[in-house]
Design an enzyme around this catalytic site. Structure first.
Site, PDB file in Angstrom:
ATOM      1  CG  ASP A 109      -5.279 -11.655  12.993  1.00  0.00           C
ATOM      2  OD1 ASP A 109      -6.338 -11.790  12.372  1.00  0.00           O
ATOM      3  OD2 ASP A 109      -4.189 -11.396  12.460  1.00  0.00           O
ATOM      4  CG  ASP A 216      -8.119 -13.987   8.506  1.00  0.00           C
ATOM      5  OD1 ASP A 216      -7.051 -13.487   8.131  1.00  0.00           O
ATOM      6  OD2 ASP A 216      -8.557 -15.081   8.099  1.00  0.00           O
ATOM      7  CD  GLU A 272      -7.061 -10.417   5.173  1.00  0.00           C
ATOM      8  OE1 GLU A 272      -5.993 -10.671   4.613  1.00  0.00           O
ATOM      9  OE2 GLU A 272      -7.786 -11.312   5.659  1.00  0.00           O
ATOM     10  CG  HIS A 345       0.533 -12.194   7.945  1.00  0.00           C
ATOM     11  ND1 HIS A 345      -0.338 -11.126   8.048  1.00  0.00           N
ATOM     12  CD2 HIS A 345      -0.226 -13.293   7.777  1.00  0.00           C
ATOM     13  CE1 HIS A 345      -1.576 -11.578   7.942  1.00  0.00           C
ATOM     14  NE2 HIS A 345      -1.539 -12.887   7.782  1.00  0.00           N
ATOM     15  CG  ASP A 346      -1.360 -12.842   4.165  1.00  0.00           C
ATOM     16  OD1 ASP A 346      -0.858 -13.828   4.740  1.00  0.00           O
ATOM     17  OD2 ASP A 346      -2.516 -12.425   4.387  1.00  0.00           O
TER      18      ASP A 346
HETATM   19  O1  TEU Z   1      -5.653 -13.677   4.193  1.00  0.00           O
HETATM   20  C1  TEU Z   1      -6.711 -13.574   3.299  1.00  0.00           C
HETATM   21  C2  TEU Z   1      -6.354 -13.722   1.944  1.00  0.00           C
HETATM   22  O2  TEU Z   1      -7.128 -13.402   1.069  1.00  0.00           O
HETATM   23  C3  TEU Z   1      -5.049 -14.349   1.704  1.00  0.00           C
HETATM   24  O3  TEU Z   1      -5.231 -15.709   1.678  1.00  0.00           O
HETATM   25  C4  TEU Z   1      -4.522 -13.930   0.473  1.00  0.00           C
HETATM   26  O4  TEU Z   1      -5.358 -14.337  -0.549  1.00  0.00           O
HETATM   27  C5  TEU Z   1      -3.208 -14.565   0.268  1.00  0.00           C
HETATM   28  O5  TEU Z   1      -2.465 -14.581   1.435  1.00  0.00           O
HETATM   29  C6  TEU Z   1      -2.492 -13.751  -0.719  1.00  0.00           C
HETATM   30  O6  TEU Z   1      -1.394 -14.422  -1.068  1.00  0.00           O
HETATM   31  C7  TEU Z   1      -5.958 -13.956   5.505  1.00  0.00           C
HETATM   32  C8  TEU Z   1      -4.702 -14.035   6.323  1.00  0.00           C
HETATM   33  O7  TEU Z   1      -4.069 -12.788   6.329  1.00  0.00           O
HETATM   34  C9  TEU Z   1      -3.835 -15.124   5.782  1.00  0.00           C
HETATM   35  O8  TEU Z   1      -2.598 -15.187   6.430  1.00  0.00           O
HETATM   36  C10 TEU Z   1      -4.591 -16.412   5.951  1.00  0.00           C
HETATM   37  O9  TEU Z   1      -3.872 -17.447   5.358  1.00  0.00           O
HETATM   38  C11 TEU Z   1      -5.988 -16.349   5.345  1.00  0.00           C
HETATM   39  O10 TEU Z   1      -6.688 -15.156   5.651  1.00  0.00           O
HETATM   40  C12 TEU Z   1      -6.841 -17.470   5.878  1.00  0.00           C
HETATM   41  O11 TEU Z   1      -7.124 -17.244   7.234  1.00  0.00           O
END
Ligand code: TEU
Length: 570
Positions: A109, A216, A272, A345-346
């Site tokens: 990542d 990311d 992403e 994970h989100d």
């Molecule tokens: O996620 C990007 C992102 O847009 C997320 O914040 C998303 O809006 C949110 O999780 C939706 O609920 C990435 C990573 O995958 C996330 O884990 C991080 O928190 C974020 O970037 C910041 O690095």
């Protein structure tokens, strides 16, 4: 400029990622090896045999870098070291070597839109006289306002996980930008020293043997002119959308590709991209432009919300979901490439969100959702636990939540007068914590995840739903994933075939064809908990079709059972 010769690179033939299946590991919740309740790198190494048995080609490792863990590692304070929570660099080298020995590649990542506020670069940047001042976005208070007082922020932008995107630094009397949280200051990619420092760090990882990068929020690196111009900012309603897909995005990605040798070394690259449209993806993934292999769209995971607010829940009719995936299939049919995912994970767990996680339908709906996704064209991503149908957790009280995003939303929404009940309903549907409960390896007390106290409680349903049970059941979700992965590896139509959506308005059936040369595959999937008669209109004739993979025994029936799916060769 390019990386040193590395014998590991021999294992990456041109376009290898087009037939690969990726498995995402969120290290904190995967497997603990030392009893501290937090998953770690030796824990991952101890489970490689499991991943080999599943048949995946690549591990995407969520961040294990040094980090204060404000956002579970998405806030990095040292890009070239491993956080002691997860082990050591030597542990990571050993994991990479052990994975390679089994023919499994490893993708890191890469979180370079922002660093941690504890990173040495940011510490230096706090000094207005430092050359690193310009590595981040520093701005004075709003004209006419006393710096540091409420409302004096340069503009009204919210951070994703905090009330404001601007944090006051009393020492210099200025504010810095952190569009996720104050612990995650945004890097200024306009500064070429920032870019060169990032590329040097990436080359260091490539030399260490990693096979690619999941990048990311990479479409946020080129900030809009109102930020890069340097002067005062128009106060206005801010959002992540405003900072997405900026004017120099393609230029920066092409430069990174060149300087790190991303294509030259056949590395897997996936960006992403919240807020990216299919037009952005067409540009970024066009092989002729040498930017990235593929992007993660957010469109399909934002369909069950109203507008840009993920907590504002909306119904999601099947035609909307399948239509969206089809629009990306069509948009990237000529050049470019799709990534395919429901879970990460989100996101909440797919079987709870898009399927039916009741005891009656959980297994079939997890299988059928997988059938549909894995038969689209692109590179499929499996999120840990998805392969045996892990569900959302019973998170019913605010005390059950740990994630910074959920806690921030609860605080802001309740302060704004939204009822506790409504906030909890949104959290129960959408919190990132659902994805972060420990992997359920077996039916024992802590699900085989740890011998200590898990950092987040295991889902109580691990007595029924666990990897061990699934591995020993030939009809399990796990067994179905194995078959889907084998099918992708062995069948060129699954890899490269042209996609066509059929019956786009059908509320229950998700059906499409994939065609390559003389071969046509038809997928018919009942995405509902009721039986559905297979229509004769709008589908090719099914007599004589060969069943490649189905979820139910009677594959000749003209009625599909609830959540039954079939992959047929016509
Ligand atoms: O996620 C990007 C992102 O847009 C997320 O914040 C998303 O809006 C949110 O999780 C939706 O609920 C990435 C990573 O995958 C996330 O884990 C991080 O928190 C974020 O970037 C910041 O690095």
């Amino acid at each position: 400029m390019n990386t040193a010769a590395n014998p590991e690179l021999a294992g990456r033939p041109d376009g290898w990622w087009r037939s690969a299946v990726v498995y995402q590991i969120y290290p904190r919740s995967f497997q603990d090896s030392n009893g501290d309740g937090v998953g770690d790198i030796p824990g991952i190494t101890s489970r490689l045999e499991y991943l080999a048995e599943l048949g995946v080609d690549v591990i995407w490792l969520s961040p294990v870098y040094r980090s204060p863990q404000v956002d579970n590692g998405y806030d990095i304070s040292d890009y070239q070291d491993v956080d002691p929570l997860f082990g050591t660099l030597a542990d990571l080298d050993a994991l990479i070597a052990a994975a390679h020995q089994r023919g499994i590649k490893l993708v890191m990542d890469l979180v370079v839109n922002h660093t941690s506020d504890q990173h040495a670069w940011f510490a230096q940047s706090r000094d207005p006289a430092s050359a690193k001042r310009d590595w981040y976005f520093w701005r004075p208070a709003r004209p006419g306002c006393e710096p540091g007082t409420p409302g004096a922020e340069p503009d009204d932008s919210h951070a994703a996980f905090a009330p404001s995107a601007w944090t006051y630094d009393p020492a210099s009397g200025e504010y810095y930008l952190g569009i996720f949280s104050p612990g995650q200051p945004d890097l200024n990619w306009e500064n070429k020293d920032v870019r060169q420092a990032v590329y040097a760090m990436m080359r260091w990882w490539v030399d260490r043997g990693v096979d690619g990068f999941r990048m990311d929020v990479i479409n946020l690196i080129s900030k809009p002119a109102e930020l890069t111009a340097g002067g005062p900012i128009e106060p206005g309603q801010g959002s992540l959308r405003r900072v997405a897909n900026g004017p120099r995005l393609d230029e920066f990605l092409a430069e990174m590709n060149r300087e790190v040798g991303l294509d030259e070394h056949n590395l897997l690259t996936v960006g992403e991209m919240p807020g990216a449209t299919v037009e952005v993806a067409q540009r970024v993934t066009d092989p002729a432009r040498h930017e990235l292999n593929m992007v993660f769209t957010f469109e399909h995971v934002n369909l069950d919300q109203v507008g840009w607010n993920k907590w504002d829940l909306a119904d999601l009719p099947l035609p909307v979901l399948k239509g969206n995936l089809a629009s990306w299939q069509d948009g990237l049919a000529e050049a470019g490439w799709n990534s395919l995912y429901y879970d990460n994970h989100d996101q909440p767990r797919a079987v709870s969100r898009f399927g039916d996680d009741s005891p009656e339908h959980r297994v079939d709906s997890a299988k059928t959702l997988a059938t549909v996704l894995h038969l689209h064209k692109g590179t499929p991503y499996i999120y840990q636990g998805e392969e045996f149908g892990m569900t959302n957790a019973p998170l019913t009280r605010i005390e059950h939540y740990l994630d910074v995003e959920s806690l921030n939303y609860h605080a802001l929404a309740t302060a704004a007068g939204v009822s506790e009940e409504q906030v909890l309903r949104s959290l129960a549907a959408k919190s990132r914590d659902h994805a972060r409960t420990p992997v359920q390896w077996d039916a024992t007390d802590n699900a085989g995840f740890t011998t200590g106290t898990p950092w987040m409680p295991v889902n109580p349903n691990h007595d029924q739903i666990n990897a061990d049970a699934a591995r020993h059941d030939p009809d399990s979700v796990f067994a179905h994933f194995q078959k889907l992965i084998r099918l992708r590896h062995s069948n060129e139509t699954v890899q490269e075939g042209r996609f066509q959506l059929l019956l786009p308005d059908h509320d229950q059936l998700w059906t499409f064809t994939r065609t390559h040369g003389d071969e046509t595959l038809l997928v018919v999937a009942n995405c509902s908990s009721e039986p559905v008669e297979i229509p004769t209109d709008g589908l090719p004739r099914l007599d004589g079709a060969e069943l490649l993979l189905g979820t139910h025994p009677d594959a000749a029936a003209t009625t599909l059972a609830p959540w039954e799916s079939r992959i047929l060769r016509l």
